[in-house]
Design an enzyme around this catalytic site. Sequence first.
Site, PDB file in Angstrom:
ATOM      1  N   TYR A 119      -0.767  13.564   5.871  1.00 21.80           N
ATOM      2  CA  TYR A 119      -0.349  12.577   6.876  1.00 21.80           C
ATOM      3  C   TYR A 119       1.160  12.655   7.072  1.00 21.80           C
ATOM      4  O   TYR A 119       1.910  12.826   6.104  1.00 21.80           O
ATOM      5  CB  TYR A 119      -0.665  11.144   6.406  1.00 21.80           C
ATOM      6  N   GLU A 172     -14.267  -0.236   6.389  1.00 21.45           N
ATOM      7  CA  GLU A 172     -14.198   1.046   5.679  1.00 21.45           C
ATOM      8  C   GLU A 172     -15.517   1.210   4.924  1.00 21.45           C
ATOM      9  O   GLU A 172     -16.038   0.239   4.373  1.00 21.45           O
ATOM     10  CB  GLU A 172     -13.003   1.023   4.725  1.00 21.45           C
ATOM     11  N   ARG A 231       1.596   6.651  -6.932  1.00 23.11           N
ATOM     12  CA  ARG A 231       0.451   7.522  -7.205  1.00 23.11           C
ATOM     13  C   ARG A 231       0.841   8.984  -6.988  1.00 23.11           C
ATOM     14  O   ARG A 231       0.564   9.851  -7.830  1.00 23.11           O
ATOM     15  CB  ARG A 231      -0.712   7.124  -6.276  1.00 23.11           C
ATOM     16  N   TYR A 285       0.839  -1.210   0.000  1.00 24.93           N
ATOM     17  CA  TYR A 285       0.000   0.000   0.000  1.00 24.93           C
ATOM     18  C   TYR A 285       0.872   1.257   0.000  1.00 24.93           C
ATOM     19  O   TYR A 285       0.591   2.231  -0.697  1.00 24.93           O
ATOM     20  CB  TYR A 285      -0.958   0.008   1.202  1.00 24.93           C
ATOM     21  N   ARG A 339     -11.407  13.847   1.284  1.00 23.80           N
ATOM     22  CA  ARG A 339     -12.384  13.053   2.043  1.00 23.80           C
ATOM     23  C   ARG A 339     -13.713  12.899   1.311  1.00 23.80           C
ATOM     24  O   ARG A 339     -14.447  11.940   1.547  1.00 23.80           O
ATOM     25  CB  ARG A 339     -12.624  13.689   3.411  1.00 23.80           C
TER      26      ARG A 339
HETATM   27  C1  3EB Z   1      -7.638   6.663   5.690  1.00 29.60           C
HETATM   28  O1  3EB Z   1      -8.449   7.473   6.142  1.00 29.60           O
HETATM   29  C2  3EB Z   1      -8.171   5.303   5.376  1.00 29.60           C
HETATM   30  O2  3EB Z   1      -5.224   5.671  -0.257  1.00 29.60           O
HETATM   31  O3  3EB Z   1      -6.807   6.200  -1.673  1.00 29.60           O
HETATM   32  C3  3EB Z   1      -9.333   5.573   2.576  1.00 29.60           C
HETATM   33  C4  3EB Z   1      -9.683   6.031   1.300  1.00 29.60           C
HETATM   34  C5  3EB Z   1      -8.031   5.216   2.828  1.00 29.60           C
HETATM   35  C6  3EB Z   1      -8.735   6.105   0.283  1.00 29.60           C
HETATM   36  C7  3EB Z   1      -6.407   5.879  -0.536  1.00 29.60           C
HETATM   37  C8  3EB Z   1      -7.082   5.306   1.802  1.00 29.60           C
HETATM   38  C9  3EB Z   1      -7.429   5.745   0.541  1.00 29.60           C
HETATM   39  O4  3EB Z   1      -6.435   6.931   5.508  1.00 29.60           O
HETATM   40  C10 3EB Z   1      -7.612   4.694   4.167  1.00 29.60           C
END
Ligand code: 3EB
Length: 338
Positions: A209, A330, A156, A149, A222
Amino acid sequence: MTARRVSETTARPDVSYVECTQLPLALAESSAHPMAVVTFGQTLSSTIPCPVIALDLPQIDGPPMAEVWTCEKPVQLHSDPDCSIAMNGTFLIGSMSLDENADRSMDAAAYKAYKTMLHRLQSLGYPYLWRIWNYFSRINDDQDGLERYQRFCLGRHHALTEMLADFPSSLPAATAVGTKSGPLQVMFLAGTQPATHLGNPRQLNAYDYPQDYGPRSPSFARATLTQSEEECRLYLSGTASVVGHASRHAGLPRAQTEETIRNIQAVFEQAQHAAGFDLIGTQRQALYKVYVRDSASHAEIQDAIMNSPLAREHVLFLHGDLCRKELLVEIEGVVISG
Ligand code: 3EB
């Protein structure tokens, strides 16, 4: 923040869940044009005249369903060895599938997929990303010292920073989920006009992050909002039990589900504010997908959802791996209001 308008009104992407056995008849009887069909651990017996994305994400209960995307406006199909696209002058839906071979790591595969996607979007004239879904197998496995991941996020990020104007504020809602098997599959929705991308005040933007979660941050918003004269539509990213940037409630599927629903409600509030009207009160349709890591926790997750405002909606439960080992559930969705 003011939401910008998506100009064409008759070209909305209609989406529904249809029983696989009813699909040929449903498409034949409808005047709408198919743009994409997504299946979950199923192979369709009939051929469908649009991109089909077959995901090895087994459906947990109920009759096998397909997610069907259609529109009223005539559709042109574009297909090349890397990419299948259905477009209608306002938006397009595309799908890509990249086999990984021994000499291509997940970061290289993600880089190639995103470069190809962004080149197509620019050359076809649909440069604005609205929604992306990413699926690949063994998502939490290590590959040469880095989790797959995290390698995916690296490739990406590299492609998007090279090619996407206004990165990161132009990043759309997304999902990244681990399949049981199969290649890297990317499905995307993009428009000739921009959409509005939203954050969640309970969560740090994923693209901010810290490096604890990997050398390059996950590139997504989001939620993404599109608005036209006749409707307002919210694409909700895959949402998990993450507050700030930290995972919450390790080992507790019910508490994770409840935290996820609080996150979704916070995104709704952001969207209502951005759209400037009552999305919930004027809601016409809502579709959700719930990705469940372990079948053992399905009952608790389902129970938490049945005791939430999502209980009244179409919810599909799928077996998939999530991008952090401790995440057990999720939830993503599309909500149409107006
Ligand atoms: C998070 O909040 C959960 O890497 O495209 C959720 C939606 C999550 C998309 C992505 C990752 C992705 O980090 C993980």
